[in-house]
Design a protein around this motif. Structure first.
Motif, PDB file in Angstrom:
ATOM      1  N   GLU A 112       0.792  -1.145  -0.073  1.00 30.46           N
ATOM      2  CA  GLU A 112       0.081  -0.018   0.082  1.00 30.46           C
ATOM      3  C   GLU A 112       0.939   1.439   0.256  1.00 30.46           C
ATOM      4  O   GLU A 112       0.349   2.229  -0.735  1.00 30.46           O
ATOM      5  N   ARG A 139       0.545   6.276  -8.131  1.00 32.96           N
ATOM      6  CA  ARG A 139      -0.809   6.978  -8.214  1.00 32.96           C
ATOM      7  C   ARG A 139      -1.879   6.564  -9.220  1.00 32.96           C
ATOM      8  O   ARG A 139      -2.998   6.706  -8.766  1.00 32.96           O
ATOM      9  N   LEU A 154      -3.758   3.756  -7.518  1.00 33.57           N
ATOM     10  CA  LEU A 154      -4.716   4.433  -6.444  1.00 33.57           C
ATOM     11  C   LEU A 154      -5.881   4.972  -7.174  1.00 33.57           C
ATOM     12  O   LEU A 154      -7.119   5.009  -6.629  1.00 33.57           O
ATOM     13  N   GLU A 155      -5.769   5.860  -8.099  1.00 30.00           N
ATOM     14  CA  GLU A 155      -6.784   6.502  -8.818  1.00 30.00           C
ATOM     15  C   GLU A 155      -7.718   5.395  -9.397  1.00 30.00           C
ATOM     16  O   GLU A 155      -9.311   5.600  -9.378  1.00 30.00           O
ATOM     17  N   GLN A 174      -8.348   2.313  -8.294  1.00 29.90           N
ATOM     18  CA  GLN A 174      -8.797   1.537  -7.334  1.00 29.90           C
ATOM     19  C   GLN A 174      -9.877   2.628  -6.644  1.00 29.90           C
ATOM     20  O   GLN A 174     -11.183   2.101  -6.176  1.00 29.90           O
ATOM     21  N   ASN A 175      -9.560   3.907  -6.652  1.00 24.99           N
ATOM     22  CA  ASN A 175     -10.683   4.712  -6.117  1.00 24.99           C
ATOM     23  C   ASN A 175     -12.004   5.052  -6.976  1.00 24.99           C
ATOM     24  O   ASN A 175     -13.083   4.729  -6.453  1.00 24.99           O
ATOM     25  N   LYS A 176     -11.733   4.857  -8.025  1.00 22.66           N
ATOM     26  CA  LYS A 176     -12.927   4.880  -8.991  1.00 22.66           C
ATOM     27  C   LYS A 176     -13.612   3.661  -9.110  1.00 22.66           C
ATOM     28  O   LYS A 176     -14.957   3.745  -8.976  1.00 22.66           O
ATOM     29  N   LEU A 203     -13.857   1.708  -6.374  1.00 20.87           N
ATOM     30  CA  LEU A 203     -14.675   1.688  -5.101  1.00 20.87           C
ATOM     31  C   LEU A 203     -15.889   2.728  -5.021  1.00 20.87           C
ATOM     32  O   LEU A 203     -16.854   2.506  -4.422  1.00 20.87           O
ATOM     33  N   LEU A 204     -15.636   3.876  -5.742  1.00 22.65           N
ATOM     34  CA  LEU A 204     -16.670   4.628  -5.705  1.00 22.65           C
ATOM     35  C   LEU A 204     -18.016   3.992  -6.731  1.00 22.65           C
ATOM     36  O   LEU A 204     -19.029   4.228  -6.389  1.00 22.65           O
ATOM     37  N   GLN A 217     -19.805   1.520  -4.550  1.00 25.32           N
ATOM     38  CA  GLN A 217     -20.472   2.372  -3.302  1.00 25.32           C
ATOM     39  C   GLN A 217     -21.636   2.744  -4.006  1.00 25.32           C
ATOM     40  O   GLN A 217     -22.755   2.788  -3.407  1.00 25.32           O
TER      41      GLN A 217
END
Length: 386
Positions: free
Chosen positions: A62, A67, A70-71, A73-75, A77-78, A81
């Motif tokens: 982690e 970067r 992480l972007e 993965q963030n998208k 997860l969003l 959600q």
């Protein structure tokens, strides 16, 4: 001179000793559970220490993630959600409607009061036993038989608890069985493990049972071990051979048993009562009040009927004919007059043979008085004639 190789214990003695110890351990197996739990609590720090390299590796991955990763993965997860939020809104509406229907039918409402996320610390290395070790024990409130699920479905149940850790037997183990039902038609069965981590089977199912490939199996709630409605597996094949008594049904567990990392411990709700909505409470109170009023009116009507019946019975008892031993006037009884006296009202026993016109009498004395008063005008008429 001593020999170089001293002869040791014979093999027969060793075999006999091993058999005796094996039998003793089998006989005292159930009494060794406290010792096992104590040893597990003592060895828990070693398990945590052995898990440190994996934790450090995850932390390093982690920390050195790029970067772009992480972007992405963030998208992702969003997106998940948003999808889960929309499903949660629909499920919340269905849950409230289900609670209302259960309240109207008087059926108990099954709810879960507490959930705890646990991490898998160890996976069993025994090929004949499929279980994992979690980082929560009796201090957290974990108990034997507690259901364990992950994000996709049921993982298994807790079979051993120590102070800081617990052992979970997975649904794919050969000694594990779980009651399930088919969501399409509510057919119930028992899903047993096969020893294969990607397969379970439904045993002793009749060949005429309506189960097809693709059916979803969920917990049925029977046995009071697993809560009702949690997904377990999906049927992948159904074989009906004429030479066999039962159908051969195989299913694939929905939980990722070969790569689970985090699971969910579930505590069933047994103390929190279900509260009805205000409108349902008001409606029930009105119905109860109306039923009570109807019951009171029915009771009053029954009491009035009983009183009327009692009054009629009393009057009937007063109007019953009475026998006059003194030869008094009688109106109602129908008997034979031995003297052949004239009777105007009804035949009655009259030894004196006198005419009777007076009403029926209950008291002989009162009757005689009445007869005397009735005979006075006749006497006066006789005197006038004289």
């Amino acid at each position: 001179m001593k020999p170089i190789f001293v002869r040791g214990v014979s093999n027969q003695f060793r075999l006999t000793l091993a058999i005796i110890l094996s039998v003793a351990l089998l006989a005292a197996n159930h009494r060794l559970d406290p010792i096992r739990q104590s040893l597990s609590s003592v060895l828990s720090p070693l398990q945590y220490l052995a898990n440190v390299p994996g934790v450090m590796l995850d932390w390093s991955a982690e920390a050195f993630a790029t970067r772009n990763m992480l972007e992405l993965q963030n998208k992702e997860l969003l997106r998940q959600q948003l999808v889960m939020s929309e499903r949660l809104q629909r499920f919340e509406h269905v849950r409230q409607e289900n609670e209302r229907l259960r309240a109207l039918l008087g059926s108990p409402v099954h709810m879960d009061s507490r959930k705890v996320v646990a991490e898998v610390m160890e996976v069993a290395s025994d090929p004949f036993r499929q279980f994992v070790v979690l980082n929560h024990g009796s201090q957290t409130g974990v108990y034997v038989g507690q259901p364990v699920v992950d994000a996709q479905g049921v993982v298994g149940q807790v079979i051993e608890v120590s102070e800081f850790t617990s052992r979970v037997l997975m649904v794919s183990d050969t000694s594990h069985g779980i009651p399930v039902r088919v969501t399409r038609n509510d057919v119930r069965a028992i899903a047993n493990g096969t020893g294969d981590i990607d397969q379970i089977e439904l045993r002793h199912v009749a060949k005429s049972t309506d189960i097809i490939a693709g059916d979803l199996l969920v917990t049925s709630g029977l046995g009071n071990r697993f809560p009702e409605g949690y997904p377990v597996a999906r049927v992948i094949s159904v074989s009906r051979d004429d030479g066999q008594s039962y159908a051969v049904i195989n299913a694939q567990p929905l939980a990722a048993l070969d790569r689970i990392r985090y699971v969910l411990l579930i505590w069933p709700d047994e103390t929190t009562p279900f509260t009805l909505p205000a409108d349902l409470v008001e409606l029930i109170e009105k119905n109860v009040a109306a039923s009570q009023a109807t019951g009171e009116q029915t009771t009053e009507q029954q009491a009035t009927g009983q009183q009327a019946t009692s009054t009629t019975g009393d009057n009937a008892s007063l109007n019953q004919p009475a026998v006059n031993p003194a030869g008094a006037n009688a109106q109602n009884p129908t008997v034979v007059d031995p003297t052949g006296a004239n009777t105007q009202t009804s035949p009655a026993v009259n030894p004196a043979g006198a005419n009777t016109q007076s009403p029926p009498a209950v008291n002989p004395v009162a009757t005689n008085d009445h007869n005397q008063s009735s005979s006075e005008p006749i006497t006066q008429s006789s005197e006038v004639n004289q």
